[in-house]
Design an enzyme around this catalytic site. Structure first.
Site, PDB file in Angstrom:
ATOM      1  N   ARG A  90       0.873  -1.183   0.000  1.00  0.00           N
ATOM      2  CA  ARG A  90       0.000   0.000   0.000  1.00  0.00           C
ATOM      3  C   ARG A  90       0.902   1.222   0.000  1.00  0.00           C
ATOM      4  NH1 ARG A  90      -2.047   0.015   6.374  1.00  0.00           N
ATOM      5  NH2 ARG A  90       0.019  -0.354   7.240  1.00  0.00           N
ATOM      6  N   ASN A 128      -4.556   7.434   3.829  1.00  0.00           N
ATOM      7  CA  ASN A 128      -4.048   6.876   5.081  1.00  0.00           C
ATOM      8  C   ASN A 128      -2.564   7.148   5.211  1.00  0.00           C
ATOM      9  OD1 ASN A 128      -4.819   5.094   7.448  1.00  0.00           O
ATOM     10  ND2 ASN A 128      -2.983   4.080   6.700  1.00  0.00           N
ATOM     11  N   GLU A 129      -2.168   7.721   6.304  1.00  0.00           N
ATOM     12  CA  GLU A 129      -0.749   7.919   6.627  1.00  0.00           C
ATOM     13  C   GLU A 129       0.092   8.266   5.399  1.00  0.00           C
ATOM     14  OE1 GLU A 129       0.512   4.461   8.859  1.00  0.00           O
ATOM     15  OE2 GLU A 129      -0.189   5.360  10.722  1.00  0.00           O
ATOM     16  N   CYS A 165       8.475   9.682  -4.704  1.00  0.00           N
ATOM     17  CA  CYS A 165       8.445   9.029  -6.014  1.00  0.00           C
ATOM     18  C   CYS A 165       9.417   9.749  -6.945  1.00  0.00           C
ATOM     19  CB  CYS A 165       7.034   9.071  -6.584  1.00  0.00           C
ATOM     20  SG  CYS A 165       6.927   8.346  -8.229  1.00  0.00           S
ATOM     21  N   CYS A 171       9.697   9.148 -10.307  1.00  0.00           N
ATOM     22  CA  CYS A 171       9.337   8.840 -11.700  1.00  0.00           C
ATOM     23  C   CYS A 171       9.551  10.074 -12.583  1.00  0.00           C
ATOM     24  CB  CYS A 171       7.880   8.368 -11.761  1.00  0.00           C
ATOM     25  SG  CYS A 171       6.682   9.709 -11.692  1.00  0.00           S
ATOM     26  N   CYS A 226       7.187  12.945 -11.751  1.00  0.00           N
ATOM     27  CA  CYS A 226       7.532  13.681 -10.526  1.00  0.00           C
ATOM     28  C   CYS A 226       8.788  14.532 -10.748  1.00  0.00           C
ATOM     29  CB  CYS A 226       7.735  12.715  -9.364  1.00  0.00           C
ATOM     30  SG  CYS A 226       6.189  12.018  -8.757  1.00  0.00           S
ATOM     31  N   GLU A 228      -5.581   6.450  15.668  1.00  0.00           N
ATOM     32  CA  GLU A 228      -5.296   5.016  15.830  1.00  0.00           C
ATOM     33  C   GLU A 228      -4.440   4.800  17.064  1.00  0.00           C
ATOM     34  OE1 GLU A 228      -3.381   3.087  12.545  1.00  0.00           O
ATOM     35  OE2 GLU A 228      -4.629   4.087  11.054  1.00  0.00           O
ATOM     36  N   GLU A 263      -1.758  -8.353   8.829  1.00  0.00           N
ATOM     37  CA  GLU A 263      -2.085  -7.809  10.153  1.00  0.00           C
ATOM     38  C   GLU A 263      -2.944  -8.749  10.988  1.00  0.00           C
ATOM     39  OE1 GLU A 263      -3.356  -3.800   8.993  1.00  0.00           O
ATOM     40  OE2 GLU A 263      -1.375  -3.141   9.659  1.00  0.00           O
ATOM     41  N   PHE A 307      -2.306 -10.772  13.281  1.00  0.00           N
ATOM     42  CA  PHE A 307      -2.016 -10.845  14.717  1.00  0.00           C
ATOM     43  C   PHE A 307      -1.859  -9.472  15.369  1.00  0.00           C
ATOM     44  CE2 PHE A 307      -0.736 -15.107  13.226  1.00  0.00           C
ATOM     45  CZ  PHE A 307      -1.653 -15.837  13.992  1.00  0.00           C
ATOM     46  N   HIS A 308      -2.257  -8.436  14.635  1.00  0.00           N
ATOM     47  CA  HIS A 308      -2.247  -7.103  15.252  1.00  0.00           C
ATOM     48  C   HIS A 308      -3.400  -7.013  16.238  1.00  0.00           C
ATOM     49  CE1 HIS A 308      -2.461  -2.762  15.712  1.00  0.00           C
ATOM     50  NE2 HIS A 308      -1.319  -2.646  15.050  1.00  0.00           N
TER      51      HIS A 308
END
Ligand code: GLA
Ligand code: ZN
Length: 679
Positions: free
Chosen positions: A117, A155-156, A161, A163, A166, A315, A363, A365-366
């Site tokens: 991600r 998210n976060e 980058c 490329c 960019c 979180e 995740e 076992f998170h």
């Protein structure tokens, strides 16, 4: 939007977390159990859709929001609100297959494969086009749902980058910054060195790992550009949503001490700052109280990004995480303490990652509120439910804020410049640690300092610590001068005022930009010490501080010498100085501490600064944190016992909202105990 209370519809603290029902769509029994358990845990909100792109658009152009709508409806009917997230944090396989330019290119110029991600190119037109479609559909379908109280953007955010697209944006960014005049850039980057001169903006590349990494100006502008580019992307998402539903407030979740983005540039575009808090509780390097104090610093930093409104802890792990070096359980009671600490520091929310543990993959076992075993009969669930109860009891404190008269200066630009500078000791620069350590000592004196930028408005502060302010802008220098002139107590340290905002050294003596006259000293040389080397400082009152890592040799022009070196060829030379300005109550002071010492040694100096500024010191028993939130709703004092021992705090008066007891003098807190006292 009523800005003071984050969620007028909730009317108190937010309690909830990331909810990923798209992992359980084939288990209606589990979805049903979720709502029932949420009510038992006192959960009033969920963050929905954070990584739901594939569930909402399984193939290009085919949208499925019905499942999400059903979930939001059902939650709403049960009194639970939704923070609706855009899904741009991870991409479905079809997208990368069809639009490979959405995938990020790394620092050696290699394009990533599809996967994980947060690996998208922020400037890719293809990626933006697809994000625009899904965000718009989401807003149209669900943004005005009465259960939706806020948008959570992606998210976060993080990462760079390299490329071609960019790189081209970077050149455009530079051309604009340097007025389309390549010679301006050449001057700012000192490119006459090593034949680095550029003839045109077209010749400039990002600082590839196998390319140009030796131009400090280039490295720094790349970091600034990455912030600019991420902020541009974030604003693009916000604008897309707001073109449909302009009244829904927005947040984006930040990360503790994240070095990749200057959060101060992003914060103004958000209604609320939120962040994800994952401390390494019970680690093998420090006491629990120290871990808590560091976390308090992180909270203060996030809080200070928007000083007059509460922030959110978006979180945190209800039990443990799965990605620390050692994934240790929080001991009983520590969950409550950590949640209440967030609130004490100014958060109007306690939220978790995540509601229910998934069965498979990265995740599985998170920690989560609901374990694989299911149901409510677990230690973690009970502790979460207890927090839900407490948040209800202290609800009147929601909307109040921490108002600090003391601040610690911390700049991302300065941080990046210090990381990159070829000077000092390679492993002992430790800018962040120095800042955190000083901040922690103030906390032990009962002072919950804000953490602000050197060019921010300092008018609300009377005590400012500005450690290692290597890079000084004209605005920052003017700020510091004005601060001391109106009676502020200022502390600067070694390695202050060496370079300007392009990282060019000041000529005519450090600290530059007019700070020499403010402190009345010139720093002539800086000595870096090997880890086992020591020097010392003897103060006027005879006390001694140990010197490690760094010692500057000062020429004193117009300042009182408060301490001198004890060893080496600069023994007897000034190590701590003070220049005072003005008279009586408005008497400002500019302290210059030329060497590194344990911040705990400097506590008498911190106390003097506070006392001279008229700020009451409230020294807490070992391991106890004290925070205060104030507002029209009243004054709320938070006492957090971050030790396992029973402690007694004196001079506490008021109603403890947690126990319902009136405290009249001494407050007894059990190990990990908390009290929220309304004065
Ligand atoms: C981050 C992410 C979450 C989750 C947690 C796990 O904070 O935002 O999606 O991966 O880490 O700790
Ligand atoms: Zn790119």
């Amino acid at each position: 939007m009523e800005k003071k209370i984050l969620f007028p519809r909730i009317g108190g603290f937010v309690h909830g977390g990331d909810y990923n029902p798209d992992q359980w769509l084939d288990r209606p029994d589990i979805l049903e159990e979720d709502v029932c358990l949420m009510k038992k845990a006192g959960v009033n909100s969920v963050t929905l859709g954070v990584f739901s792109w594939a569930a909402c658009e399984p193939v290009e152009g085919e949208f499925h929001f019905e499942w999400m709508e059903q979930i939001i409806d059902n939650l709403y009917q049960n009194g639970i609100y939704t923070i609706l997230s855009t899904p741009s944090g991870a991409r479905p396989a079809w997208l990368d297959e069809r639009y490979p330019e959405a995938m990020r290119v790394d620092e050696r110029g290699v394009r990533n494969h599809h996967g994980v991600r947060h690996n998208h190119c922020m400037t890719s037109p293809e990626y933006r086009a697809k994000v625009a479609v899904i965000d718009r559909k989401l807003a149209e379908r669900l943004g005005s749902h009465p259960g939706v109280v806020m948008y959570h953007i992606s998210n976060e955010f993080g990462g760079e980058c390299y490329c071609p697209h960019c790189a081209q944006k970077f050149r455009e960014y530079l051309a604009e910054k340097f007025d389309h005049d390549i010679e301006k850039l050449n001057k700012a980057w000192w490119t006459s060195f090593w034949s680095h001169h550029y003839n045109s903006f077209e010749q400039i590349e990002p600082p590839f790992a196998n390319g140009e990494t030796s131009v400090m100006g280039l490295n720094l502008e790349w970091k600034r550009f990455t912030t600019w580019s991420t902020d541009d992307f974030m604003q693009f998402e916000i604008n897309t949503l707001h073109s449909v539903t302009p009244d829904v407030p927005v947040t984006a979740n930040f990360m503790q001490m994240f070095g990749g983005l200057d959060y101060r540039k992003l914060a103004p575009h958000l209604d609320v700052v939120s962040w994800d808090n994952y401390p390494t509780f019970h680690n093998d390097q420090e006491t629990l109280a120290e871990t808590f104090a560091e976390t308090a610093f992180h909270h203060a930093m996030m809080r200070s990004l928007k000083r007059d409104v509460p922030f959110m802890m978006m979180e945190s792990a209800p039990g443990l995480v799965n990605w620390h070096r050692v994934n240790k359980l929080k001991r009983p009671g520590v969950h409550r303490l950590a949640c209440l600490q967030a609130v004490a520091a100014g958060s109007d929310s306690v939220q978790y990652f995540q509601w229910r543990k998934g069965r498979g993959s990265y995740e599985q076992f998170h920690g989560a509120v609901v374990d694989h075993s299911g149901g409510e009969d677990t230690r973690v669930f009970r502790e979460v439910a207890e927090v839900g109860e407490i948040l209800k009891k202290i609800a009147p404190a929601a909307g109040t804020v921490v108002k600090s008269r003391a601040a610690l200066l911390f700049d991302w630009d300065n941080r990046w410049a210090i990381w990159d500078v070829k000077a000092l000791g390679q492993k002992t620069k430790n800018y962040e640690k120095v800042c955190v350590d000083i901040w922690k000592e103030f906390l032990k004196l009962g002072i919950d300092m804000d953490v602000v930028g050197s060019d921010e408005d300092l008018s609300r502060y009377d005590v400012v610590a500005a450690p290692m302010l290597y890079m000084v802008t004209p605005r920052a220098a003017a700020n510091l001068k004005a601060f001391v002139e109106r009676g502020g107590q200022l502390l600067a340290t070694y390695f202050t005022g060496y370079v300007d905002e392009d990282q060019l050294c000041f000529l005519g003596g450090f600290p530059g930009e007019g700070l020499k006259s403010l402190f009345g000293v010139v720093s002539e040389e800086i000595d870096s010490l090997y880890p086992s080397d020591r020097n010392g400082i003897v103060l006027k009152d005879g006390s001694r501080w140990e010197v490690r890592d760094y010692a500057e040799i000062l020429k004193v022009v117009d300042a009182e010498v408060l301490g001198t070196y004890t060893e080496d060829f600069y023994a007897g030379g000034a190590a701590l100085t003070c220049r005072r300005l003005g008279e009586g109550a408005s008497r400002g002071a500019a302290y210059y501490m030329a060497a590194r010492t344990e911040s705990s040694a400097m506590v008498p100096l911190f106390e003097k600064m506070l006392t001279d500024a008229g700020i009451a010191v409230r020294r807490m028993p070992e391991g106890v944190e004290y925070h205060v939130r104030t507002g029209e709703e009243g004054v709320y004092e938070f006492y957090l016992n971050c030790s396992g021992e029973t402690v007694r705090v004196e001079d506490v008066r008021g109603l403890d909202l947690v126990t319902g007891n009136t405290v009249n003098g001494s407050l007894v807190l059990d190990g990990y105990g908390v009290a929220v006292v309304r004065a």
